[in-house]
Design an enzyme around this catalytic site. Structure first.
Site, PDB file in Angstrom:
ATOM      1  N   TYR A 129     -77.837  11.811 -38.135  1.00 23.79           N
ATOM      2  CA  TYR A 129     -76.802  10.943 -38.696  1.00 23.79           C
ATOM      3  C   TYR A 129     -77.261   9.544 -39.073  1.00 23.79           C
ATOM      4  O   TYR A 129     -76.528   8.818 -39.748  1.00 23.79           O
ATOM      5  CB  TYR A 129     -75.620  10.878 -37.721  1.00 23.79           C
ATOM      6  CG  TYR A 129     -74.961  12.231 -37.581  1.00 23.79           C
ATOM      7  CD1 TYR A 129     -74.136  12.714 -38.587  1.00 23.79           C
ATOM      8  CD2 TYR A 129     -75.218  13.043 -36.481  1.00 23.79           C
ATOM      9  CE1 TYR A 129     -73.562  13.964 -38.491  1.00 23.79           C
ATOM     10  CE2 TYR A 129     -74.638  14.303 -36.371  1.00 23.79           C
ATOM     11  CZ  TYR A 129     -73.817  14.762 -37.388  1.00 23.79           C
ATOM     12  OH  TYR A 129     -73.258  15.999 -37.290  1.00 23.79           O
ATOM     13  N   PHE A 418     -65.219  14.394 -28.813  1.00 29.68           N
ATOM     14  CA  PHE A 418     -64.280  14.863 -29.839  1.00 29.68           C
ATOM     15  C   PHE A 418     -65.044  15.553 -30.957  1.00 29.68           C
ATOM     16  O   PHE A 418     -66.263  15.525 -31.010  1.00 29.68           O
ATOM     17  CB  PHE A 418     -63.440  13.704 -30.395  1.00 29.68           C
ATOM     18  CG  PHE A 418     -64.211  12.551 -30.951  1.00 29.68           C
ATOM     19  CD1 PHE A 418     -64.608  12.541 -32.288  1.00 29.68           C
ATOM     20  CD2 PHE A 418     -64.562  11.476 -30.151  1.00 29.68           C
ATOM     21  CE1 PHE A 418     -65.314  11.476 -32.807  1.00 29.68           C
ATOM     22  CE2 PHE A 418     -65.271  10.404 -30.664  1.00 29.68           C
ATOM     23  CZ  PHE A 418     -65.658  10.402 -31.993  1.00 29.68           C
TER      24      PHE A 418
END
Length: 418
Positions: A129, A418
């Protein structure tokens, strides 16, 4: 014949495509790909308000991506709007074709247009990322407590401060948990909002992940009856020779708004009959836990790694949203290869707030937007990043000045996955 990137259709999925999307997501995460009607129904509820994307090759879902609205607490307690990213998976048959880049670009462009200040995610792999402007912004540590070594009294009668600990059921957790968590996240940089779907999933109302096994829940109430702490945990069933209990209690999550509540809940976990080992679950790297024990060495770190990653979409709003440890000014040259933000900014900060404005003055520090994300919540320091070659000090002493401004009393922590 292998398809080319142009042959891949990247877009929001339709409701009818959700089962295929779920099968692809499970496959990407190496989970059994079976998808039942109950799974689909639960996901359909959980995805309300989400942006659910897929990549399709000749009608087959080969990559998944989902984002949803979130709030992230900045240093000082201000909550900024965030684009939370999850369920990112590309099938092994379709990697290295730019699919993730297309999915990420579409989602971040929409987030920028909406006015989100940052994007967030929990990175399964470290090296993916950074190229999209994300930087590790919080860390997590997990301890394993050897209960017999702690030096704690095995006959603990309960909190000695007038408070009490009660076992509670899932229904009670749904009543008391959200308000408690809101109090926690307002004062904890790095904490994120929890939706009703989160609480319903955790307490078994919504079976997003298939079979659900009810954990134990314990709540700490202060002397005046206020709920100040809550823990969810499970225990195994392991016995040794001569019928000796060797059980482990594993914490799913533990939140507390006062040190007294935190101390009482860890003390409770270490006092449960038959439990000889407690696994803490992900905690802040500077958590109180080890030093709540008479012998801190009884708690050994079993995991320490990056946790929440942040992608700043608006440098001005991000830097103006947080508070600062002192007064001063810095000129930051922020690069962003994706073009969502970046430029040269004058940051002027003090006890009464901060302003961040574009400037033509010479830069004091040069850094990538991903590096700024690591500094923003206070989990990294400018001198350390300069020593690593990730930050350029264009004016002697600027890194130390940045450290004085950006330093926080404690390290940020995100309690959630999450």
């Amino acid at each position: 014949m292998t398809t080319t990137p142009a042959d891949i259709d990247v877009r929001r999925i339709t409701d009818a495509e959700l089962p295929a999307w779920m099968r692809a997501a499970k496959t990407g995460f190496l989970r059994t790909p079976t998808v039942t009607e109950a799974d689909v129904a639960a996901r359909r509820t959980a995805h309300v308000g989400s942006r659910t994307y897929g990549a399709f090759d000749a009608g087959t879902c080969v990559a998944t991506f989902r984002s949803f609205p979130q709030e992230l607490t900045a240093v000082g307690g201000t909550a900024v709007p965030a684009d939370a990213i999850s369920n990112v998976a590309v099938l092994p048959t379709h990697r290295r074709r730019g699919i993730l880049t297309r999915l990420m670009t579409e989602d971040l462009t929409a987030a920028k247009d909406r006015g989100d200040v940052v994007a967030t995610l929990i990175a399964a792999e470290y090296r993916i990322y950074g190229r999209y402007g994300f930087g590790p912004a919080t860390s997590a540590a997990e301890w394993t407590i050897d209960v017999p070594r702690t030096g704690l009294d095995p006959h603990w009668p309960g909190p000695g401060d007038g408070g009490r600990i009660d076992l509670v059921d899932p229904e009670e957790v749904r009543k008391i948990g959200p308000e408690l968590h809101e109090r926690l996240r307002r004062g904890r940089p790095g904490a994120v909002s929890r939706t009703d779907v989160w609480w319903d999933s955790d307490t078994g109302v919504l079976r997003v992940f298939g079979e659900w096994s009810e954990p134990f829940y314990a709540a700490y109430r202060s002397a005046d009856g206020e709920v100040q702490g809550l823990v969810s945990y499970k225990a195994d069933d392991h016995w040794g020779d001569a019928k000796q209990p060797l059980n482990t209690a594993t914490v799913d999550w533990l939140i507390a708004t006062t040190p007294a509540a935190e101390r009482a809940l860890w003390r409770y976990l270490c006092s449960i009959d038959w439990v000889v080992r407690v696994k803490s679950g992900p905690r802040a790297p500077d958590d109180l836990l080890p030093h709540l024990l008479p012998d801190p060495r009884a708690a050994s770190i079993t995991t320490q790694a990056d946790w929440l990653w942040v992608r700043i979409l608006d440098v001005v709003r991000a830097l103006e949203a947080r508070t600062y440890g002192g007064s001063g000014s810095l000129v930051l040259e922020v690069t962003d290869r994706s073009g969502f933000t970046g430029g040269r900014f004058l940051l002027e900060a003090g006890p009464d707030g901060a302003s961040c404005t574009p400037t033509g003055r010479g830069a004091d520090l040069t850094l990538d937007v991903a590096v700024l994300a690591s500094l923003w919540l206070g989990d990294e320091t400018a001198p350390r990043l300069a020593a690593l070659g990730r930050l350029g000090e264009e004016r002697a002493g600027a890194a130390l000045e940045a450290d004085a401004l950006l330093r926080t009393p404690g390290r940020p922590w995100c309690p959630d996955m999450f």
